[in-house]
Design a protein around this motif. Structure first.
Motif, PDB file in Angstrom:
ATOM      1  N   VAL A  45      55.391  25.614 -51.433  1.00 23.71           N
ATOM      2  CA  VAL A  45      53.935  25.533 -51.361  1.00 23.71           C
ATOM      3  C   VAL A  45      53.502  25.055 -49.977  1.00 23.71           C
ATOM      4  N   VAL A  46      52.301  25.423 -49.597  1.00 25.10           N
ATOM      5  CA  VAL A  46      51.739  24.954 -48.335  1.00 25.10           C
ATOM      6  C   VAL A  46      51.261  23.522 -48.539  1.00 25.10           C
ATOM      7  N   THR A  47      51.648  22.644 -47.623  1.00 25.09           N
ATOM      8  CA  THR A  47      51.281  21.234 -47.779  1.00 25.09           C
ATOM      9  C   THR A  47      50.293  20.754 -46.732  1.00 25.09           C
ATOM     10  N   ARG A  93      40.382  26.853 -35.622  1.00 27.99           N
ATOM     11  CA  ARG A  93      41.145  27.817 -36.388  1.00 27.99           C
ATOM     12  C   ARG A  93      42.584  27.343 -36.562  1.00 27.99           C
ATOM     13  N   VAL A  94      43.176  27.752 -37.664  1.00 25.26           N
ATOM     14  CA  VAL A  94      44.534  27.313 -37.977  1.00 25.26           C
ATOM     15  C   VAL A  94      45.505  27.807 -36.890  1.00 25.26           C
ATOM     16  N   THR A  95      46.418  26.899 -36.478  1.00 21.46           N
ATOM     17  CA  THR A  95      47.443  27.279 -35.498  1.00 21.46           C
ATOM     18  C   THR A  95      48.848  27.099 -36.067  1.00 21.46           C
ATOM     19  N   ALA A  96      48.943  26.326 -37.145  1.00 23.00           N
ATOM     20  CA  ALA A  96      50.264  26.137 -37.759  1.00 23.00           C
ATOM     21  C   ALA A  96      50.085  25.702 -39.209  1.00 23.00           C
ATOM     22  N   VAL A  97      51.118  26.011 -40.002  1.00 25.43           N
ATOM     23  CA  VAL A  97      51.095  25.689 -41.423  1.00 25.43           C
ATOM     24  C   VAL A  97      52.339  24.897 -41.751  1.00 25.43           C
ATOM     25  N   SER A  98      52.202  23.869 -42.558  1.00 26.90           N
ATOM     26  CA  SER A  98      53.370  23.106 -43.011  1.00 26.90           C
ATOM     27  C   SER A  98      53.717  23.510 -44.436  1.00 26.90           C
ATOM     28  N   ILE A  99      54.995  23.795 -44.620  1.00 20.84           N
ATOM     29  CA  ILE A  99      55.502  24.044 -45.970  1.00 20.84           C
ATOM     30  C   ILE A  99      56.626  23.038 -46.153  1.00 20.84           C
ATOM     31  N   GLY A 100      56.302  21.921 -46.781  1.00 23.63           N
ATOM     32  CA  GLY A 100      57.256  20.821 -46.821  1.00 23.63           C
ATOM     33  C   GLY A 100      57.538  20.366 -45.402  1.00 23.63           C
TER      34      GLY A 100
END
Lengths: 93, 938
Positions: free
Chosen positions: B329-331, B338-345
């Protein structure tokens, strides 16, 4: 916008009608013979049931006739309409 | 850099449309929305959020979007539109909003109208289910109306690249629409949103007719139209909205619903970004990922919350080099805006786009408005229609079905059943299409939120409401969704919770540890999408907002500088100022001229009712407190009417025209009410009486001619009439000619002066008025308005019903026991006069008040107290000032008032709090001028 079936004109939009409160509350035969309490019952007191309720309506922006209707106060559905002077019909709600 | 694909989509690449957003010029194409054109230019940041000022972008592609609020500046300022529903046109100027717009200060030049439509079957939504339903009903011969919000039919098919029966879906849609359009009795409306569903098949829909034309909109065409549809049967094929999943910092621009990104791709040929992460709980986002990958978007990763990824789709992804991670899941997200990075765990992935799918919410708003019960579908994680209604059926993904063939089947069944219920037998069966879609599985994992920073996990992006707000509500003991909605404001913004409502319900259920199936969903209410007041008002604005009634003499009043007062719908002359005069000086002049010589007013607005029949006298005896049946033909009587409670409802004069005919006058504002009152008693209590009533208010022009010289003026224009006091007594009337016109002249007075009331057919009103003005010139005849009339009558203590009275005042309170018959056995209100309550000595009674300082003008409505110093609150109020004027005749100010035990207090000094002092006033009889009535006969 609810449709109200005027017993003279047929179904018409509720905006054409005017509400007249509880039906079958006759003007007393001899008001002077009533006690203050009995007279106050006639002037001020009306039923407020949950369920079928016989009411007066006037098709004020149509034929301008007064008639009676039985309305279920829980659903706002009109269960019956009948002309002034006619007895209240049996209804099932 | 452009994010427009070289091919594909329903746009015209050969035509450039120039537009300005936030001060920067861009271009787009016909077929674009403002949102798709901005995305094609790489613009994701639209505005900022209402409370926290966080940057916000575009979440969805349609009317369910919670964030892309814009203000149109040109062609005409319009606030709170969604960029996703504004069709692009050349010259459009818009800017992003910080959650709130600004109404245009200037009048809207556009026209709006309304149209009534009646049909047998109404179908809402022109997606696969709606199209099949409409055609099925149409083939049965039923009158069908098909509404769709979009500018073309197709529904969800517009946002995908599917083939139906081995041909592009647009062809299948086109064939059905073509057959519908050529079938008699079928109406297909695009750009039309059914926004409200009411009783007995009444549906309101808003059609945007010229919004999309911008500056090119033709002036003579109504911009928007409200359709007032009355239908026997309704099929709701309203589709479903994809919903997001809530996680920390889920509100950045660039975070978009997966299916919406797919719609931007296929319908507008626009890519949402260069590198995307996909976060899903179900199959449908895989199709978006695969389509975008094939169009050149780098899909960095698909995070599937389910423990196992769907095998076939995962294989297809692998073939395209797309990594799929199950059970992830995206955390959280990062980015300056604007979004530049996504954390998944622990994994951090750089990207410019995050596509999210948390499953599907059937659009059940109209079904719920129609009082249909909703049921929680645990597999779908959403509320679906939970029962069949007699006249309303849902079909397609509005029921939670996601497979196209099954949706179309539901459409066919609903269309057929609706037509049958409306009395039609089936026509030719509509074949059901088969789709080549890969992503039709319903089953997903129901995930409302990913645990994280509660105060940065947004549930309702438009209201800036977070998980923390929901938990604060449940922590405060709230359990009902209705209460929590109000406490958190979730679902109360322009989008009415289309994407947030279900999630909020889910988070509440988790927080409370209850099953969602036991929770009652919040009630859906109209309107489904925002509707402007201009559209609702339609043509009923400006002069047409309410009818304006003017008398036959009105042009003279206008030409002679009258200022007007609104009395009900009537325009009545208020006063006639001469140059340099204000209200007070003009009224003092008008009063003085009338009392000293002669004045005249337009009394045509007075209510007039013709009462005829054998029992007319008997009937009026019941309505009025005094006796009318004994009135002789040719005579006039003043009368008071009460309700059964004994309170005054109206007053006026009754003239006996013939043995079986009376003419009754009412106050201007009560004319319709009193006619209703008469008809009610005649129909419901005394139908045996032979009485007929008709309003004749507008038949007559009525001109009171008032003052000591009125007799001279009348004599000059009525040569046939003996105007002497002996021949023409007070309270009698004569038919004669005035200025050569048949007229009925009544000797009545509302001022205490010698006065005549001249009644002529309205047609002659203006000519007779002018003749009277000419005849009175040598006496300085003075036209006066309602203000002078009020002063003159108040000086005589004559009450105005509705000013001196307020439905708690009896004739006795007004000092009018003389107008209450002791002889009549009964009349309406009589029994109430004997009630104990009505005989209390401390009732409020009408009196006059004279301020001790004769220059002080008491404000009407002022309270009256007993002492010259206010005691500790609560202070006992004795009554209030009902009328207050300066008087030319008295040379001072005076007032009328309702005062407790007023009649007993005459001579006392009472006090009126006014500004910072207590003004002493002397209580007097209500008649302050010419108490002995010496002026009546001239």
């Amino acid at each position: 916008m609810q449709l109200i079936p005027c017993p003279w004109c047929g179904p018409r939009e509720e905006a054409e009608f005017h509400y007249g409160g509880q039906a079958h509350v006759a003007y007393p035969e001899d008001p002077s013979a009533l006690t203050d309490e009995e007279w106050a019952q006639y002037v001020f007191f009306r039923e407020n049931p949950s369920g079928p309720f016989a009411e007066r309506w006037s098709h004020s922006a149509g034929c301008r006739r007064w008639f009676n209707a039985v309305r279920d106060t829980r659903t706002h559905d009109l269960l019956a309409v009948y002309r002034a002077g006619e007895p209240m019909p049996e209804v099932t709600s | 850099m452009t994010f427009r694909k070289p091919t594909g989509g329903e746009i015209d690449r050969h035509t450039l449309l120039r537009f300005t957003f936030n001060g920067v010029e861009y271009t787009g194409h016909p077929g674009d929305t403002l949102a798709s054109a901005l995305l094609a230019n790489g613009v994701h940041e639209i505005g900022s959020s209402v409370k926290l000022g966080r940057p916000r972008g575009i979440v969805a592609a349609g009317s369910e979007d919670p964030t892309s609020l814009v203000q149109i500046e040109a062609p005409f300022p319009e606030p709170m539109l969604l960029a996703t529903t504004v069709e692009l046109y050349d010259g459009l100027v818009a800017r992003g909003l910080a959650g709130q717009g600004r109404l245009a200060p200037e009048p809207d030049p556009a026209r709006y109208d309304a149209k009534h439509e009646h049909c047998d079957v109404l179908v809402v939504g022109a997606g696969p289910a709606g199209l099949v339903a409409a055609l099925t009903a149409a083939r049965s011969g039923a009158r069908v109306v098909l509404l769709d919000e979009q500018n073309q039919a197709g529904g969800a098919l517009l946002g995908v690249d599917e083939y139906l029966d081995d041909r592009p879906s647009a062809e299948w849609v086109g064939d059905i629409v073509a057959e519908l359009r050529t079938t008699p009795g079928v109406l297909v409306l695009e750009r039309t949103t059914a926004f409200g569903m009411y009783q007995d098949g009444f549906v309101l829909a808003l059609q945007k007719r010229t919004d999309h034309l911008g500056f090119a909109a033709p002036a003579g065409v109504a911009r928007q139209r409200v359709w007032r549809i009355r239908t026997k049967q309704t099929v709701l094929a309203t589709g479903a909205h994809e919903r997001p999943v809530v996680f920390a910092d889920n509100d950045r621009p660039g975070i978009m619903l997966a299916s919406s990104a797919r719609t931007f791709l296929h319908r507008y040929g626009v890519l949402p970004g260069s590198r995307a992460v996909v976060f899903t709980t179900n199959d449908s986002a895989y199709c978006a990922a695969i389509d975008l990958a094939e169009s050149g978007v780098d899909i960095a990763l698909i995070a599937d919350a389910r423990p196992d990824a769907p095998a076939r789709l995962a294989t297809e992804c692998a073939a395209r080099g797309i990594e799929v991670r199950a059970g992830q899941v995206v955390t959280g997200t990062e980015g300056p805006g604007r979004v530049t990075a996504v954390s998944i765990g622990d994994t951090r992935i750089e990207c410019d786009t995050l596509l999210v799918s948390g499953g599907w919410n059937p659009v059940v708003s109209l079904f719920s408005q129609a009082r249909g019960k909703l049921r929680y579908d645990t597999e779908l994680g959403a509320f679906v229609p939970g029962e069949e209604l007699d006249t309303v059926r849902a079909a397609g993904s509005a029921t939670g079905e996601l497979d196209l063939n099954a949706c179309a089947r539901q459409g066919r069944e609903a269309g057929s059943a609706a037509a049958a219920a409306a009395g039609f037998t089936p026509g030719g069966q509509v074949p059901l299409p088969v789709s080549d879609s890969r992503c039709t599985s319903r089953s997903g994992l129901v995930v409302w939120r990913v645990p994280g920073a509660d105060d940065a996990s947004f549930v309702d992006l438009q209201r800036d409401s977070t998980v923390a707000d929901v938990l604060r509500a449940t922590g405060a003991g709230l359990r009902s969704l209705e209460h929590i909605k109000r406490y958190t404001t979730i679902g109360t913004a322009h989008d009415q919770g289309k994407t947030s409502g279900m999630i909020a319900a889910g988070i509440v259920a988790e927080a409370l540890g209850v099953e969602l199936a036991e929770q009652r969903p919040t009630t859906f209410r109209p309107p489904y999408t925002s509707v402007s007041f201009a559209a609702l008002a339609g043509r009923d604005r400006g002069e047409l907002h309410d009818p304006v009634r003017v008398t036959a003499i009105h042009p003279w009043h206008v030409a002679n500088g009258a200022l007007f007062e609104d009395v009900g719908q009537w325009k009545r002359p208020w006063y006639y100022p001469k140059p340099g005069e204000d209200l007070h000086t003009a009224v003092l002049r008008e009063c003085r001229a009338t009392r000293e010589s002669v004045g005249m007013m337009d009394g045509s607005t007075l209510g007039k009712i013709d009462v005829q029949g054998r029992d007319a006298g008997r009937f009026l005896d019941m309505l009025y407190t005094n006796m009318m049946s004994t009135l002789k033909v040719g005579r006039i009587r003043y009368g008071v009417m009460c309700g059964v409670d004994g309170m005054v409802i109206d007053d006026g004069t009754v003239i006996r025209v013939g043995e079986e005919r009376y003419l009754v006058t009412t106050t201007t504002g009560n004319a319709a009410k009193i006619l209703d009152w008469m008809e009610e008693w005649l129909q419901t209590e005394w139908p045996h009486l032979d009485v007929h009533c008709a309003s004749v208010t507008e038949h007559w022009a009525t001109i009171p001619l008032v003052g000591p010289r009125s007799r001279d003026v009348l004599a000059a224009v009525a040569p046939d009439l003996d105007v002497s006091n002996e021949a023409f007594e007070f309270m009698t009337w004569h038919d004669t000619h005035v200025a050569g016109v048949p007229a009925r002249v009544c000797r009545i007075s509302f001022s205490g002066e010698l006065a005549y009331e001249i009644n002529v057919t309205a047609w002659y009103g203006l000519a007779v008025w002018e003749a009277l003005m000419a005849a009175g010139e040598k006496y300085g005849i003075t036209p006066y308005g309602t203000e002078t009339m009020h002063v003159l009558r108040a000086e005589k203590g004559y009450p105005i019903i509705g000013q001196e009275t307020d439905a708690t005042v009896t004739p006795q309170d007004l000092g009018m026991s003389w107008a209450v018959s002791k002889k009549k056995p009964d009349f309406i209100g009589k029994r109430s006069f004997a009630r104990v309550e009505n005989n209390r000595t401390d009732r409020k009674q009408l009196v006059g008040l004279l301020p001790v300082d004769p220059t002080v003008l008491l404000p009407e409505g002022s309270q009256i107290v007993e002492t010259d110093r206010l005691p500790e609150p609560p202070v006992r109020m004795l009554g209030h000032v009902t009328s207050s004027y300066p008087s030319a005749a008295l040379g001072r100010t005076f007032a009328l008032a309702l005062v407790r035990s007023g009649h007993e207090r005459i001579g006392e000094t009472l006090y009126v709090p006014y500004e910072d002092s207590l003004v002493p006033v002397t209580v007097t009889d209500s008649v302050l001028y010419d108490k002995e009535g010496a002026r009546r006969d001239g």
